[in-house]
Design a protein around this motif. Structure first.
Motif, mmCIF file in Angstrom:
data_model
loop_
_atom_site.group_PDB
_atom_site.id
_atom_site.type_symbol
_atom_site.label_atom_id
_atom_site.label_comp_id
_atom_site.label_asym_id
_atom_site.label_seq_id
_atom_site.Cartn_x
_atom_site.Cartn_y
_atom_site.Cartn_z
ATOM 1 N N GLN A 143 -2.318 5.431 -44.782
ATOM 2 C CA GLN A 143 -2.037 5.418 -46.127
ATOM 3 C C GLN A 143 -0.607 6.224 -46.091
ATOM 4 O O GLN A 143 0.438 5.754 -46.600
ATOM 5 C CB GLN A 143 -2.882 6.369 -46.883
ATOM 6 N N VAL A 144 -0.335 7.145 -45.146
ATOM 7 C CA VAL A 144 0.900 7.868 -45.083
ATOM 8 C C VAL A 144 2.142 6.547 -44.561
ATOM 9 O O VAL A 144 3.217 6.751 -44.931
ATOM 10 C CB VAL A 144 0.823 8.995 -43.966
ATOM 11 N N THR A 145 1.578 5.995 -43.412
ATOM 12 C CA THR A 145 2.446 4.937 -42.829
ATOM 13 C C THR A 145 2.894 3.832 -43.851
ATOM 14 O O THR A 145 4.100 3.541 -43.874
ATOM 15 C CB THR A 145 1.941 4.492 -41.598
ATOM 16 N N ASP A 146 2.095 3.488 -44.517
ATOM 17 C CA ASP A 146 2.124 2.187 -45.404
ATOM 18 C C ASP A 146 3.369 2.809 -46.579
ATOM 19 O O ASP A 146 3.984 2.064 -47.007
ATOM 20 C CB ASP A 146 0.978 1.763 -46.042
ATOM 21 N N HIS A 147 2.757 4.191 -47.013
ATOM 22 C CA HIS A 147 3.719 4.651 -48.064
ATOM 23 C C HIS A 147 5.175 4.731 -47.417
ATOM 24 O O HIS A 147 6.160 4.302 -48.153
ATOM 25 C CB HIS A 147 3.401 6.109 -48.372
#
Length: 341
Positions: A176-180
């Motif tokens: 989720q962090v990386t996609d954000h």
């Protein structure tokens, strides 16, 4: 229903509860021992519980424990109480334990992380089981291979020495962090990875690499960082001061590391998030104390403690604990923004 205290104001007994409810003592024992399902009707169980409350009845746990051959005590092993996350884990475990007449003894590692002195040598006979964080795994060598059931929190599910595991979906949190950040246009990343050897931090690193390895034009550098603000600030400062294109995003394994990273950005005359975006992990109170507030992954710490204690109770009763990882959620705040350039 009217009830009255036993003659002389003596402490009410299970016999008094049985008499007031119009049932047998065996039925009272089944209901108050939470073993009534399938043997006593729900209506009768409710009547017994209400009667016990009205009389002010409290079970004699010491006598019951002697009959059961149990102490009804669990040991919770955590790295340190100075970390808010583990204090919340304890609160969750203690709440479930209280509902089942159990107590929880807390054992924080004296060094905060890693190996600790053996807490079991004198206490083993006084415990029914152990719940432990993988970050304090060095303290557990003394009980592996004994008959004490061990429930591991946030740890390798392939570990054969554990009776049960309670894990967060850490890999999904990092995804989720990386996609954000990718959605904000970031392509130059530094992973400020916790220097503490632990399965949970290994999962973060693997998940980050898995997401980024096939994205065109992405660079990822991993920099170990101590799990404290001062050490993390130094590590982040070095990562931002290398020659060549500066990273546009610092992905931190923990909110404490992220706090150090934000300080490093400012000390270099840069801004968060205009020049460098910063993300954390845990969603501690610290995350909203920072300015700008920290984008981070919220971990349900109390739920971890609740699930850990529930899993131990299941093991003690010969039941299979509930499967599945606990979900985590990205909380977007002011420390992340579009990549410059």
């Amino acid at each position: 229903m009217q009830t009255r205290e036993p003659v002389g104001g003596a402490r009410p007994t299970s016999k008094d509860v049985a008499r007031a409810a119009g049932v047998s003592q065996a039925t009272v024992s089944l209901v108050l021992g939470d073993k009534w399902r399938g043997r006593v009707s729900e209506r009768t169980a409710g009547l017994v519980r209400q009667t016990a409350v009205d009389l002010g009845y409290r079970p004699n746990l010491a006598a019951r424990n002697l009959r059961l051959g149990r102490t009804r005590t669990a040991l919770l092993v955590v790295p340190a109480l100075t970390n808010e996350f583990f204090a919340r884990v304890y609160a969750g475990a203690a709440a479930v334990a209280e509902e089942h007449g159990f107590g929880v003894v807390l054992y924080p590692s004296p060094e905060g992380v890693g190996p600790a002195k053996d807490p079991f040598a004198s206490a083993r006979a006084a415990l029914d089981g152990v719940i432990a964080s993988s970050m304090a795994a060095g303290a557990l060598d003394a009980i592996r291979g004994t008959d004490l059931p061990l429930v591991m929190l946030d740890s390798d599910p392939a570990d054969p020495a554990s009776a049960a595991h309670v894990n967060l979906d850490i890999a999904d949190g990092m995804r989720q962090v990386t996609d954000h950040l990718l959605g904000l246009g970031h392509r130059r990343f530094v992973h400020l990875a916790s220097a503490v050897p632990s399965w949970t931090f290994e999962v973060r690193a693997r998940a980050l690499d898995a997401v980024l390895r096939d994205v065109p034009g992405v660079s990822l550098r991993t920099v170990p960082a101590p799990l404290d603000v001062s050490g993390a600030r130094a590590a982040a400062g070095q990562a931002l001061s290398v020659t060549g294109p500066r990273p546009t995003a610092l992905i931190c394994d923990d909110d404490i590391i992220a706090a150090g990273a934000c300080k490093a950005v400012r000390r270099l005359g840069l801004r968060v998030p205009e020049d460098v975006s910063v993300t954390g992990f845990d969603d501690l109170a610290l995350a909203t104390a920072l300015e700008p507030e920290l984008t981070t992954v919220s971990l349900p710490a109390e739920r971890v403690g609740e699930a850990g204690m529930s899993a131990l109770l299941s093991v003690l009763e010969g039941r299979a604990p509930e499967p599945g990882d606990l979900p985590v959620t990205l909380v977007g705040r002011g420390s992340t923004g579009p990549a410059r350039g």
